[in-house]
Design a protein around this motif. Structure first.
Motif: not given
Length: 383
Positions: A20, A116, A118, A170, A173, A200, A202, A204, A242
């Motif tokens: 990730p 998480c 982040y 999250d 993530a 989230t 994320s 992805d 996002r």
């Protein structure tokens, strides 16, 4: 029950993991339960192979919640924890939230992951008791047991109910690495009662787009304007990324929600948030919008101040008396929150008068004063 007809849902062992973005792994810890079956060993081996530079530590007798960086300083523990990947098993991963003294409707939540990686400086999760003691990014490999517990609880409810992924982590993530959504979305799609709400930051979403989700998985994004991201959200996907992910998932038929939180009163906040909210609502077909301010814990506030200084705007705006409330969360003053929510509510209704808008973790008095009393329980986490 559902499992009696379908059998267990296993780990996604046929999935090819990807590293990730924003996750830099310095060490990998194999905690209790991580390698007790061949399925788990194969699954973990594929992920470990992506990080040849990481230190591998075997702790087969240590539960995941006893893995802690060897630093007394909270900020140092947190930094190392966000670069530590722990594999283990979680025997009580399905729980009911117990928020008190605020308008949260409470809900079932579950944890195939924990924590998480982040780096949001305002993060409340870093200050919760669990992660103050054991700050590490965790993957729980007893996914079959977790889903079986959801199945049991959903049948006990005997009605459609949401199970929330995003309270203690999250929700997406780690998905490029673990591929868990490839199991979760089909499970909830087929279940007669259980539904998933996932939160989230994320961007992805590749694993989600080709799944037959039947509308039983609600995807929600925590968002803030770019000006807030640049100042307070470190090592986090940009808001534009996002929004693009939200558009892709909406196109794939997922119900999409947003959580605009925490609203931070930077200079020019009304124009900044109004502009961003307009962009969000015109570009994404949101099903529901939830807004909220800072609602943090003392340890999380202290970590934030170690990171960005005691005189930061968030700390300056927190009202001292809110620390004594029954839920022990620190908030901005009541007057400031009402002003913030009122302005954003007006901006949202200008673009989408029909949109469900609700507050998160607020007092009933504030809810009533901004005219949202009818929205209680129609916030992000419930179905």
């Amino acid at each position: 029950m559902f499992f009696e007809h379908t059998g267990p849902y296993a780990l996604p062992t046929d999935y090819t993991p990807r590293r990730p973005e924003h996750f830099y792994v310095r060490r990998i810890v194999l905690a209790k339960g991580a390698r007790t079956t061949q399925e788990r060993r194969n699954y973990i081996a594929k992920i470990i192979a992506l990080y040849p530079e990481a230190e591998i530590i075997e702790k087969p007798d240590t539960p995941h919640n006893r893995i802690a960086p060897n630093h007394k300083n909270l900020a140092s523990r947190l930094r190392l924890g966000k670069q530590t990947l722990v594999f283990g098993e979680h025997k009580s991963a399905v729980r009911f939230s117990n928020e008190a003294s605020n308008i949260c409707p409470n809900y079932w939540h579950f944890s195939p992951y924990g924590f998480c990686f982040y780096g949001c400086t305002y993060c409340y999760l870093s200050g919760t008791r669990t992660f103050v003691f054991s700050p590490a990014v965790k993957v729980f490999v007893n996914l079959d047991e977790i889903l079986e517990a959801i199945d049991r609880q959903a049948y006990k409810q005997g009605r459609v109910c949401a199970f929330y992924l995003g309270k203690l982590q999250d929700g997406l993530a780690l998905d490029p690495l673990c591929g868990t959504s490839r199991v979760l979305a089909p499970f909830f799609a087929a279940h007669p009662f259980a539904r998933m709400t996932l939160l989230t930051k994320s961007a992805d979403v590749d694993n989600l787009l080709d799944l037959d989700h039947q509308g039983h998985t609600i995807l929600s994004w925590s968002v803030n304007p770019p000006e807030i991201h640049d100042r307070f959200e470190r090592n986090v996907p940009h808001p534009e990324q996002r929004l693009q992910a939200m558009q892709r998932c909406a196109k794939a038929g997922y119900p999409v929600r947003a959580v605009l939180m925490p609203i931070i009163p930077v200079e020019g906040w009304e124009e900044i948030y109004g502009r961003f909210l307009r962009e969000l609502l015109l570009s994404v077909p949101l099903q529901r919008l939830t807004i909220g301010g800072i609602c943090t814990y003392p340890d999380a506030k202290r970590l934030m101040e170690e990171s960005i200084g005691e005189d930061n705007l968030i700390s300056q705006s927190i009202h001292s008396t809110t620390m004594c409330q029954a839920d022990h969360r620190a908030r901005f003053s009541k007057e400031l929150r009402i002003k913030l929510y009122g302005a954003l509510l007006d901006a949202a209704r200008e673009v989408r008068p029909d949109l469900d808008v609700a507050l998160c973790l607020e007092e009933e008095e504030v809810l009533n004063k901004v005219g949202l009393s009818a929205s209680q329980g129609r916030c992000n986490c419930p179905f």
